[in-house]
Design a protein around this motif. Structure first.
Motif, PDB file in Angstrom:
ATOM      1  N   ARG A   1      -0.819  19.767   0.271  1.00  0.00           N
ATOM      2  CA  ARG A   1      -1.162  18.472   0.693  1.00  0.00           C
ATOM      3  C   ARG A   1      -0.286  17.813   1.185  1.00  0.00           C
ATOM      4  NH1 ARG A   1      -5.131  16.946  -4.844  1.00  0.00           N
ATOM      5  NH2 ARG A   1      -6.640  16.715  -3.604  1.00  0.00           N
ATOM      6  N   LEU A   2      -0.685  16.765   2.107  1.00  0.00           N
ATOM      7  CA  LEU A   2       0.343  15.695   2.584  1.00  0.00           C
ATOM      8  C   LEU A   2      -0.207  14.580   1.686  1.00  0.00           C
ATOM      9  CD1 LEU A   2       2.380  14.346   4.594  1.00  0.00           C
ATOM     10  CD2 LEU A   2       0.454  13.964   6.104  1.00  0.00           C
ATOM     11  N   HIS A   3       0.839  13.874   0.977  1.00  0.00           N
ATOM     12  CA  HIS A   3       0.548  12.844   0.076  1.00  0.00           C
ATOM     13  C   HIS A   3       1.582  11.674   0.530  1.00  0.00           C
ATOM     14  CE1 HIS A   3       0.455  11.201  -4.404  1.00  0.00           C
ATOM     15  NE2 HIS A   3      -0.471  10.701  -3.599  1.00  0.00           N
ATOM     16  N   ILE A   4       0.883  10.546   1.051  1.00  0.00           N
ATOM     17  CA  ILE A   4       1.363   9.308   1.332  1.00  0.00           C
ATOM     18  C   ILE A   4       1.304   8.134   0.452  1.00  0.00           C
ATOM     19  CG2 ILE A   4       2.062   7.620   3.163  1.00  0.00           C
ATOM     20  CD1 ILE A   4       1.025   9.975   5.141  1.00  0.00           C
ATOM     21  N   LEU A   5       2.498   7.700   0.103  1.00  0.00           N
ATOM     22  CA  LEU A   5       2.121   6.545  -0.718  1.00  0.00           C
ATOM     23  C   LEU A   5       2.687   4.922  -0.306  1.00  0.00           C
ATOM     24  CD1 LEU A   5       3.056   9.077  -3.190  1.00  0.00           C
ATOM     25  CD2 LEU A   5       2.220   7.230  -4.698  1.00  0.00           C
ATOM     26  N   ALA A   6       1.732   4.219  -0.354  1.00  0.00           N
ATOM     27  CA  ALA A   6       2.239   2.873   0.169  1.00  0.00           C
ATOM     28  C   ALA A   6       3.158   2.193  -0.594  1.00  0.00           C
ATOM     29  CB  ALA A   6       1.034   1.899   0.480  1.00  0.00           C
ATOM     30  N   ASN A   7       3.869   1.215  -0.078  1.00  0.00           N
ATOM     31  CA  ASN A   7       5.006   0.586  -0.705  1.00  0.00           C
ATOM     32  C   ASN A   7       4.324  -0.355  -1.738  1.00  0.00           C
ATOM     33  OD1 ASN A   7       7.680  -0.810  -1.330  1.00  0.00           O
ATOM     34  ND2 ASN A   7       6.523  -2.781  -0.857  1.00  0.00           N
ATOM     35  N   SER A   8       3.067  -0.989  -1.709  1.00  0.00           N
ATOM     36  CA  SER A   8       2.279  -1.520  -2.424  1.00  0.00           C
ATOM     37  C   SER A   8       0.934  -1.884  -2.182  1.00  0.00           C
ATOM     38  CB  SER A   8       2.716  -3.223  -2.623  1.00  0.00           C
ATOM     39  OG  SER A   8       2.253  -3.766  -1.603  1.00  0.00           O
ATOM     40  N   ASP A   9      -0.040  -2.371  -2.752  1.00  0.00           N
ATOM     41  CA  ASP A   9      -1.448  -2.490  -2.353  1.00  0.00           C
ATOM     42  C   ASP A   9      -1.716  -3.507  -1.482  1.00  0.00           C
ATOM     43  OD1 ASP A   9      -2.118   0.066  -3.864  1.00  0.00           O
ATOM     44  OD2 ASP A   9      -2.545  -0.948  -5.562  1.00  0.00           O
ATOM     45  N   SER A  10      -0.937  -4.438  -1.087  1.00  0.00           N
ATOM     46  CA  SER A  10      -1.085  -5.679  -0.244  1.00  0.00           C
ATOM     47  C   SER A  10      -1.466  -5.076   0.836  1.00  0.00           C
ATOM     48  CB  SER A  10       0.383  -6.206   0.211  1.00  0.00           C
ATOM     49  OG  SER A  10       0.978  -5.526   1.034  1.00  0.00           O
ATOM     50  N   THR A  11      -2.367  -5.853   1.847  1.00  0.00           N
ATOM     51  CA  THR A  11      -3.217  -5.226   2.935  1.00  0.00           C
ATOM     52  C   THR A  11      -1.950  -4.736   4.152  1.00  0.00           C
ATOM     53  OG1 THR A  11      -4.764  -7.063   2.683  1.00  0.00           O
ATOM     54  CG2 THR A  11      -4.569  -6.170   4.999  1.00  0.00           C
ATOM     55  N   GLU A  12      -0.818  -5.707   4.193  1.00  0.00           N
ATOM     56  CA  GLU A  12      -0.057  -5.216   5.234  1.00  0.00           C
ATOM     57  C   GLU A  12       0.492  -3.657   4.871  1.00  0.00           C
ATOM     58  OE1 GLU A  12       0.188  -7.949   3.377  1.00  0.00           O
ATOM     59  OE2 GLU A  12      -0.424  -9.387   4.895  1.00  0.00           O
ATOM     60  N   ASP A  13       0.892  -3.595   3.444  1.00  0.00           N
ATOM     61  CA  ASP A  13       1.473  -2.352   3.217  1.00  0.00           C
ATOM     62  C   ASP A  13       0.295  -1.107   3.328  1.00  0.00           C
ATOM     63  OD1 ASP A  13       4.013  -3.193   2.603  1.00  0.00           O
ATOM     64  OD2 ASP A  13       3.697  -3.206   0.572  1.00  0.00           O
ATOM     65  N   GLN A  14      -0.647  -1.385   3.071  1.00  0.00           N
ATOM     66  CA  GLN A  14      -1.834  -0.315   3.240  1.00  0.00           C
ATOM     67  C   GLN A  14      -2.002  -0.065   4.598  1.00  0.00           C
ATOM     68  OE1 GLN A  14      -3.543   1.416   0.774  1.00  0.00           O
ATOM     69  NE2 GLN A  14      -1.842   0.805  -0.609  1.00  0.00           N
ATOM     70  N   ASP A  15      -1.897  -0.986   5.604  1.00  0.00           N
ATOM     71  CA  ASP A  15      -2.256  -0.893   6.788  1.00  0.00           C
ATOM     72  C   ASP A  15      -0.932  -0.105   7.531  1.00  0.00           C
ATOM     73  OD1 ASP A  15      -4.435  -2.457   7.188  1.00  0.00           O
ATOM     74  OD2 ASP A  15      -3.513  -4.208   7.861  1.00  0.00           O
ATOM     75  N   LEU A  16       0.450  -0.427   6.954  1.00  0.00           N
ATOM     76  CA  LEU A  16       1.426   0.466   7.516  1.00  0.00           C
ATOM     77  C   LEU A  16       1.192   2.027   7.021  1.00  0.00           C
ATOM     78  CD1 LEU A  16       4.281   0.655   8.562  1.00  0.00           C
ATOM     79  CD2 LEU A  16       5.199  -0.136   6.340  1.00  0.00           C
ATOM     80  N   LYS A  17       0.848   2.302   5.723  1.00  0.00           N
ATOM     81  CA  LYS A  17       0.715   3.357   5.306  1.00  0.00           C
ATOM     82  C   LYS A  17      -0.203   4.227   6.264  1.00  0.00           C
ATOM     83  CE  LYS A  17      -2.695   4.244   2.632  1.00  0.00           C
ATOM     84  NZ  LYS A  17      -3.737   3.970   1.066  1.00  0.00           N
ATOM     85  N   ILE A  18      -1.346   3.844   6.625  1.00  0.00           N
ATOM     86  CA  ILE A  18      -2.338   4.357   7.853  1.00  0.00           C
ATOM     87  C   ILE A  18      -1.600   4.815   8.831  1.00  0.00           C
ATOM     88  CG2 ILE A  18      -4.308   4.252   8.913  1.00  0.00           C
ATOM     89  CD1 ILE A  18      -4.554   4.729   5.940  1.00  0.00           C
ATOM     90  N   LYS A  19      -0.739   3.524   9.579  1.00  0.00           N
ATOM     91  CA  LYS A  19       0.069   3.743  10.722  1.00  0.00           C
ATOM     92  C   LYS A  19       1.027   4.979  10.431  1.00  0.00           C
ATOM     93  CE  LYS A  19      -0.951  -0.823  12.288  1.00  0.00           C
ATOM     94  NZ  LYS A  19      -0.246  -2.165  12.300  1.00  0.00           N
ATOM     95  N   VAL A  20       1.632   5.189   9.513  1.00  0.00           N
ATOM     96  CA  VAL A  20       2.518   5.991   9.095  1.00  0.00           C
ATOM     97  C   VAL A  20       1.887   7.604   9.234  1.00  0.00           C
ATOM     98  CG1 VAL A  20       4.073   7.136   7.231  1.00  0.00           C
ATOM     99  CG2 VAL A  20       4.230   4.715   7.818  1.00  0.00           C
ATOM    100  N   LYS A  21       0.953   7.459   8.437  1.00  0.00           N
ATOM    101  CA  LYS A  21      -0.059   8.627   8.433  1.00  0.00           C
ATOM    102  C   LYS A  21      -0.379   9.176   9.556  1.00  0.00           C
ATOM    103  CE  LYS A  21      -4.354   8.442   8.397  1.00  0.00           C
ATOM    104  NZ  LYS A  21      -5.389   8.647   9.115  1.00  0.00           N
ATOM    105  N   ASN A  22      -0.987   8.384  10.680  1.00  0.00           N
ATOM    106  CA  ASN A  22      -1.140   8.547  11.833  1.00  0.00           C
ATOM    107  C   ASN A  22      -0.159   8.993  12.781  1.00  0.00           C
ATOM    108  OD1 ASN A  22      -4.079   7.838  11.403  1.00  0.00           O
ATOM    109  ND2 ASN A  22      -3.747   5.831  12.271  1.00  0.00           N
ATOM    110  N   TYR A  23       1.098   8.479  12.705  1.00  0.00           N
ATOM    111  CA  TYR A  23       2.200   8.961  13.328  1.00  0.00           C
ATOM    112  C   TYR A  23       2.576  10.341  12.937  1.00  0.00           C
ATOM    113  CZ  TYR A  23       6.676   8.028  15.756  1.00  0.00           C
ATOM    114  OH  TYR A  23       7.674   8.193  16.796  1.00  0.00           O
TER     115      TYR A  23
END
Length: 194
Positions: free
Chosen positions: A37-59
């Motif tokens: 599995r590829l497992h990516i954890l965001a810094n926090s549950d803030s909207t900005e950090d969750q958005d960043l997690k998705i951008k990292v995943k896409n990249y």
């Protein structure tokens, strides 16, 4: 004294779960032993950090479609280990391109995942090998997919049926059932005791 009082109930629950669910436990453990599995954890549950997690995943997914070409799980785990620095570089590039100062930490680990239901299959709870990317503190909600077999890499998507037995496919195709919850309880207890 406390340990012995706790041990007996845990032992009884494990014995009951194994007896009732042995075939499904065995099948789910076989599945977890075939998947990376590829497992990516965001810094926090803030909207900005969750958005960043998705951008990292896409990249990450955009830039790694040709990496996992091993013939089996062990080869793909080795590929992941050999490319930790590359994944870290990609994650950090994505983070910085999106204006954040976080740092990514990448590792190849074996970790517990709960049962996950998707539209077309259910992955049972258990210990899975994973390429883990933690953004910053890594304390936010996570995102994950299966990179071997490569069902989350759109350019080279494969079918789980190419890698799983008929019994394993019946389990993942069955949708969530109460048996999955029993397997999840069993796997959590086993993971915590190990």
């Amino acid at each position: 004294m406390k340990i012995s009082k706790l041990f007996l109930p845990i032992f009884m629950v494990l014995t009951l779960l194994i007896g009732v669910c042995e075939p499904i436990i065995s099948t789910s453990e076989n599945i977890s032993s075939k998947v990376l599995r590829l497992h990516i954890l965001a810094n926090s549950d803030s909207t900005e950090d969750q958005d960043l997690k998705i951008k990292v995943k896409n990249y990450i997914l955009e830039n790694t479609t040709d990496i996992f070409k091993g013939k089996d799980l062990s080869e793909n785990i080795e590929i992941a280990k050999e490319n930790i620095r590359y994944f870290e570089t990609l994650a950090n590039e994505a983070i910085h391109l999106n204006g954040s100062e976080y740092k990514a930490k990448v590792s190849v680990v074996k970790e517990f995942f709960e049962t996950r239901v998707y539209d077309d299959f259910t992955l049972p709870a258990g210990e899975y090998n994973s390429l883990k990317i933690e953004i910053g503190e890594g304390r936010g909600h996570n995102w994950w997919c299966i990179i071997y077999p490569s069902v989350c890499l759109s350019a080279c998507s494969e079918s789980m049926s190419d890698y799983l037995t008929d019994d394993e496919m019946k389990l993942v195709d069955s949708g969530y059932t109460p048996k999955f919850k029993l397997v999840e309880i069993y796997e959590k207890i086993k993971y915590k005791l190990s």
